[in-house]
Design an enzyme around this catalytic site. Structure first.
Site, PDB file in Angstrom:
ATOM      1  N   HIS A  19      31.368  33.269  36.248  1.00  0.00           N
ATOM      2  CA  HIS A  19      31.510  31.820  36.317  1.00  0.00           C
ATOM      3  C   HIS A  19      31.218  31.324  37.734  1.00  0.00           C
ATOM      4  CE1 HIS A  19      35.389  32.117  38.344  1.00  0.00           C
ATOM      5  NE2 HIS A  19      35.921  32.809  37.352  1.00  0.00           N
ATOM      6  N   HIS A  22      32.475  33.209  40.862  1.00  0.00           N
ATOM      7  CA  HIS A  22      31.715  34.425  41.193  1.00  0.00           C
ATOM      8  C   HIS A  22      30.355  34.042  41.790  1.00  0.00           C
ATOM      9  CE1 HIS A  22      34.059  35.784  37.439  1.00  0.00           C
ATOM     10  NE2 HIS A  22      34.753  36.161  38.499  1.00  0.00           N
ATOM     11  N   CYS A 127      51.643  43.118  38.055  1.00  0.00           N
ATOM     12  CA  CYS A 127      50.890  42.133  37.280  1.00  0.00           C
ATOM     13  C   CYS A 127      49.499  42.678  36.999  1.00  0.00           C
ATOM     14  CB  CYS A 127      50.768  40.783  38.003  1.00  0.00           C
ATOM     15  SG  CYS A 127      49.633  39.671  37.131  1.00  0.00           S
ATOM     16  N   CYS A 130      46.541  40.457  38.265  1.00  0.00           N
ATOM     17  CA  CYS A 130      46.211  40.612  39.695  1.00  0.00           C
ATOM     18  C   CYS A 130      45.881  42.061  40.025  1.00  0.00           C
ATOM     19  CB  CYS A 130      47.384  40.224  40.584  1.00  0.00           C
ATOM     20  SG  CYS A 130      47.978  38.559  40.410  1.00  0.00           S
ATOM     21  N   CYS A 144      54.706  36.095  37.383  1.00  0.00           N
ATOM     22  CA  CYS A 144      53.710  36.346  38.435  1.00  0.00           C
ATOM     23  C   CYS A 144      53.430  35.054  39.206  1.00  0.00           C
ATOM     24  CB  CYS A 144      52.425  36.864  37.813  1.00  0.00           C
ATOM     25  SG  CYS A 144      51.034  36.784  38.946  1.00  0.00           S
ATOM     26  N   HIS A 147      49.530  34.127  38.223  1.00  0.00           N
ATOM     27  CA  HIS A 147      49.187  33.900  36.818  1.00  0.00           C
ATOM     28  C   HIS A 147      50.283  33.206  36.015  1.00  0.00           C
ATOM     29  CE1 HIS A 147      46.251  36.999  37.937  1.00  0.00           C
ATOM     30  NE2 HIS A 147      45.490  36.415  37.035  1.00  0.00           N
ATOM     31  N   LYS A 291      42.531  23.287  37.938  1.00  0.00           N
ATOM     32  CA  LYS A 291      42.348  24.715  38.177  1.00  0.00           C
ATOM     33  C   LYS A 291      41.383  25.264  37.116  1.00  0.00           C
ATOM     34  CE  LYS A 291      45.159  28.756  39.076  1.00  0.00           C
ATOM     35  NZ  LYS A 291      44.799  29.787  38.178  1.00  0.00           N
ATOM     36  N   LYS A 294      40.200  29.661  31.784  1.00  0.00           N
ATOM     37  CA  LYS A 294      39.488  29.950  30.548  1.00  0.00           C
ATOM     38  C   LYS A 294      40.263  29.397  29.354  1.00  0.00           C
ATOM     39  CE  LYS A 294      38.761  34.241  29.271  1.00  0.00           C
ATOM     40  NZ  LYS A 294      38.345  35.635  29.345  1.00  0.00           N
TER      41      LYS A 294
HETATM   42  N1  MSP Z   1      37.758  42.885  41.403  1.00  0.00           N
HETATM   43  C1  MSP Z   1      38.429  42.102  42.375  1.00  0.00           C
HETATM   44  C2  MSP Z   1      37.748  42.175  43.735  1.00  0.00           C
HETATM   45  C3  MSP Z   1      37.598  43.544  44.293  1.00  0.00           C
HETATM   46  S1  MSP Z   1      36.722  43.539  45.797  1.00  0.00           S
HETATM   47  C4  MSP Z   1      36.854  45.100  46.356  1.00  0.00           C
HETATM   48  C5  MSP Z   1      38.494  40.649  41.919  1.00  0.00           C
HETATM   49  N2  MSP Z   1      37.609  40.268  40.989  1.00  0.00           N
HETATM   50  S2  MSP Z   1      37.536  38.823  40.301  1.00  0.00           S
HETATM   51  O1  MSP Z   1      36.416  38.896  39.411  1.00  0.00           O
HETATM   52  O2  MSP Z   1      38.787  38.482  39.749  1.00  0.00           O
HETATM   53  O3  MSP Z   1      37.301  37.760  41.412  1.00  0.00           O
HETATM   54  C6  MSP Z   1      36.280  37.889  42.314  1.00  0.00           C
HETATM   55  C7  MSP Z   1      36.154  36.730  43.257  1.00  0.00           C
HETATM   56  O4  MSP Z   1      35.982  35.513  42.556  1.00  0.00           O
HETATM   57  C8  MSP Z   1      37.341  36.544  44.196  1.00  0.00           C
HETATM   58  O5  MSP Z   1      36.842  36.521  45.522  1.00  0.00           O
HETATM   59  C9  MSP Z   1      37.878  35.197  43.826  1.00  0.00           C
HETATM   60  O6  MSP Z   1      38.336  34.495  44.943  1.00  0.00           O
HETATM   61  C10 MSP Z   1      36.665  34.518  43.262  1.00  0.00           C
HETATM   62  N3  MSP Z   1      37.036  33.409  42.421  1.00  0.00           N
HETATM   63  C11 MSP Z   1      37.592  33.441  41.177  1.00  0.00           C
HETATM   64  N4  MSP Z   1      37.833  32.152  40.802  1.00  0.00           N
HETATM   65  C12 MSP Z   1      37.450  31.300  41.777  1.00  0.00           C
HETATM   66  C13 MSP Z   1      37.373  29.903  41.912  1.00  0.00           C
HETATM   67  N5  MSP Z   1      37.839  29.103  41.002  1.00  0.00           N
HETATM   68  N6  MSP Z   1      36.774  29.403  43.028  1.00  0.00           N
HETATM   69  C14 MSP Z   1      36.209  30.216  43.970  1.00  0.00           C
HETATM   70  N7  MSP Z   1      36.273  31.512  43.878  1.00  0.00           N
HETATM   71  C15 MSP Z   1      37.020  32.096  42.862  1.00  0.00           C
HETATM   72  O7  MSP Z   1      39.302  39.922  42.417  1.00  0.00           O
END
Ligand code: MSP
Length: 464
Positions: A19, A22, A127, A130, A144, A147, A291, A294
Site C-alpha cells: 500500500h 510501503h 503482540c 508488531c 497492544c 494495534h 489512520k 484495512k
Molecule cells: N517487516 C517489518 C520491517 C522489517 S525491517 C528489517 C515491517 N514491515 S511492514 O510491512 O509492517 O511495514 C513496513 C514499513 O511500512 C514501515 O516502515 C512502516 O512505517 C511503513 N508504513 C506502514 N504504514 C504506513 C503509513 N500509513 N504511512 C507511512 N508508512 C507506513 O514493519
C-alpha cells in the site's frame, strides 16, 4: 574509484498487497538511489520482504496455505508494484533466500559463542501484529499500544540476547555519531529510553516453526526481527557486494525506529560488524485524515494510487506534499490538485510552449543567463539533507521563472532564437534535476529537447 552509496528500505511483511505506506519509503529510496547515481556514485539499492514469523504464519493459515506457498503468491505483487512505480532496486531480498538464512545462522553462532546469547525463560506479552514483546506497563487497558488488540501472555523457554550489556556502547555510539538517528527530533526520545535501561531480549521461539532454526538448538526458531534486520547485511555478503557495507542510510517509518537504532546496532556490535551510518525515520500517512486501516477500508494500495494520475504524479505528490520525517495526509483531491496545478500547468505548459516556439522559430546559441536564477547549489544541498519537498519547491520556482520569462519577453511575438536557446538549456537542466523524482517525464523531456529538430510533441500531463 567512485564513492559508494548503499540505501535500504524496510523489508515488508508480504501478508497483503503493498500500500501507500510501503510505496512511500520505496519511492524515497529510489529518489536517493537515482540522485547518487547521477552524481557518479556506485549505488546499491536494496528492498525486499520479511517472510518469517508468526504474523505471516497466521496470515497463511487464514488463506489455507503453507507459509512459503503463501508468501510466494504475494511476492509478484510487490515486484509488480515496484516495476509500475519505476523503482530501480538492485536486489529484492527475501528472508527465505538461502544466502540470507546462512548469514543469519553464522551470526547467531558467533554471538552465541561469544556468550551474548543464553537460555532462559520468557514470561510476558507478545503482540503478533508488531512481532514485539511488551511489558505490562507498555499495555493500554491490557491491549497492544499500537494495534489495540488483546495481547498474548507467554511463558516459555527462550534464548535471550544480552541487550543490557550494550547500553553504554549504544549511548557512546549515539554521542559520537549525532547523525545516526534522524531526523534530529527523534533522537532524544531514543536516547532517553536507552538511558532508562535495557532488558535482555528474547530472540527465539519454540512454539512455532516458521523461521530460521537456531544453529545451536534446532527446537527453536530465531526471533523474526533478529532475522529481518540482518537482511541489510546479508545482501552485502554476496560476491562483489562486500564493499557496500556499512549502509549509508536505512530508510524506515517512525514505528520501527527503536528496532533499527537499538536492537540493530546492538546485534552488530555483538557480532563485531561495523554499524550503519544513518537511520532516517519518516512519518506516517493518514488517508482523508484517518489512520490507514484495512479493516475500515481506509487503505490505498499501489494500483489505486497509480490509477489516480499516473506514476510520476504519485511520486511527485508523495515527495512534494509533506516534509520527509513528518506525518502527512493523503487525499485523492490533493494529488489531483498537484497534478493539475504544478505538473500540468507549470511544467507541462512550459515544455509544450517552448517546444512549440522552437519548432516554429528555431534557436541560436548564446550564453544562458536565465539559468542563473536556478538555485542549483541550494537544491543539491536540500536533497542531500532529505528535504525533498523543499528541493522540489525550488525547482518549481525556477519553472515559474522560465514561464515568466516567456511571458515577459513576449517570445511568441518576437520569436527570439537566443531567448529560446536559453529556455531550451534551462528546461534540459530542469529535466535533469527532476530525474530522480519523476524519471519517466524527465526522460521524455530530455529526449524531446535534445533532438536535432525540436517538436511540440505530446502533452506531458493531461489535466484531470
Ligand atoms: N517487516 C517489518 C520491517 C522489517 S525491517 C528489517 C515491517 N514491515 S511492514 O510491512 O509492517 O511495514 C513496513 C514499513 O511500512 C514501515 O516502515 C512502516 O512505517 C511503513 N508504513 C506502514 N504504514 C504506513 C503509513 N500509513 N504511512 C507511512 N508508512 C507506513 O514493519
Amino acid at each position: 574509484m567512485a564513492r559508494k552509496f548503499y540505501v535500504t528500505t524496510p523489508i515488508y511483511y508480504p501478508n497483503d498487497v503493498p500500500h501507500i505506506g510501503h510505496a512511500y519509503t520505496t519511492i524515497v529510496a529510489d529518489v536517493l538511489a537515482r540522485w547518487h547515481k547521477i552524481k557518479g556514485e556506485d549505488v546499491f539499492f536494496l528492498t525486499g520482504t520479511d517472510e518469517h514469523g508468526k504474523k505471516i504464519q497466521r496470515a497463511a493459515e487464514e488463506h489455507g496455505k503453507k507459509p512459503k506457498e503463501f508468501v510466494d503468491s504475494l511476492i509478484p505483487k510487490f515486484k509488480d508494484a515496484w516495476r509500475k512505480l519505476d523503482i530501480s532496486y538492485d536486489r529484492f531480498i527475501r528472508t527465505t533466500d538461502k544466502d540470507h538464512e546462512d548469514v543469519v545462522k553464522k551470526v547467531l553462532q558467533k554471538v552465541y559463542d561469544k556468550g551474548d546469547i543464553y537460555k532462559g525463560e520468557y514470561e510476558g506479552f507478545y503482540c503478533t501484529g508488531c512481532e514485539a514483546y511488551y511489558t505490562e506497563k507498555d499495555l493500554v487497558n491490557g491491549k497492544c499500544p499500537i494495534h489495540k488488540t488483546k495481547i498474548e501472555k507467554l511463558k516459555e523457554e527462550s534464548y535471550f540476547f544480552r541487550l543490557s550489556k550494550y547500553q553504554k556502547d549504544l549511548l557512546k555510539f549515539y554521542k559520537e555519531n549525532p547523525g545516526f538517528i534522524s531526523p534530529r527530533k527523534r533522537r532524544q526520545e531514543i536516547i532517553n529510553r536507552v538511558k532508562e535501561g535495557l532488558k535482555d531480549l528474547s530472540i527465539s521461539r519454540a512454539n512455532f516453526d516458521w523461521g530460521i532454526s537456531l544453529p545451536f538448538d534446532k527446537r527453536h526458531v530465531c526471533y523474526v526481527w533478529f532475522d529481518a534486520l540482518f537482511n541489510y547485511y546479508s545482501a552485502t555478503r554476496q560476491k562483489g557486494k562486500e564493499k557496500y557495507w556499512p549502509a549509508d542510510v536505512h530508510l524506515i517509518g517512525k514505528d520501527i525506529l527503536w528496532f533499527h537504532t537499538v536492537y540493530w546496532p546492538a546485534f552488530l556490535l555483538s557480532a563485531g560488524i561495523s554499524l550503519p551510518k544513518k537511520v532516517f525515520a519518516h512519518g506516517w500517512w493518514t488517508f482523508d485524515k484517518e489512520k490507514i486501516s484495512k479493516s475500515r477500508g481506509k487503505v490505498i494500495n499501489v494500483n489505486e494510487l497509480l490509477d489516480i494520475a499516473g506514476v510520476d504524479s504519485a511520486r511527485y505528490f508523495l515527495l512534494r506534499n509533506t516534509a520527509f520525517g513528518e506525518d502527512g495526509d493523503f487525499s485523492e483531491q490533493a494529488l489531483i490538485d498537484r497534478h493539475n496545478n504544478e505538473l500540468a500547468n507549470k511544467l507541462g505548459n512550459l515544455v509544450s510552449r517552448v517546444a512549440g516556439l522552437i519548432e516554429k522559430n528555431g534557436i541560436q546559441k548564446t550564453e544562458n543567463k536565465l539559468i542563473k536564477k536556478l538555485k542549483l547549489k541550494e537544491i543539491e544541498k536540500l536533497i542531500d539533507e532529505f528535504k525533498f519537498d523543499q528541493a522540489l519547491s525550488e525547482i518549481f520556482a525556477f519553472v515559474d521563472h522560465c514561464n515568466w520569462y516567456v511571458q515577459s519577453k513576449k517570445i511568441w511575438e518576437t520569436g527570439n532564437k537566443k531567448d529560446l536557446f536559453e529556455l531550451k538549456e534551462s528546461i534540459l537542466k530542469i529535466a535533469e534535476l527532476l530525474f530522480p523524482f519523476i524519471p519517466e517525464t524527465s526522460e521524455k523531456i530530455k529526449k524531446q529537447f535534445s533532438a536535432k529538430k525540436i517538436k511540440k510533441g505530446e502533452i506531458l500531463f493531461k489535466k484531470i
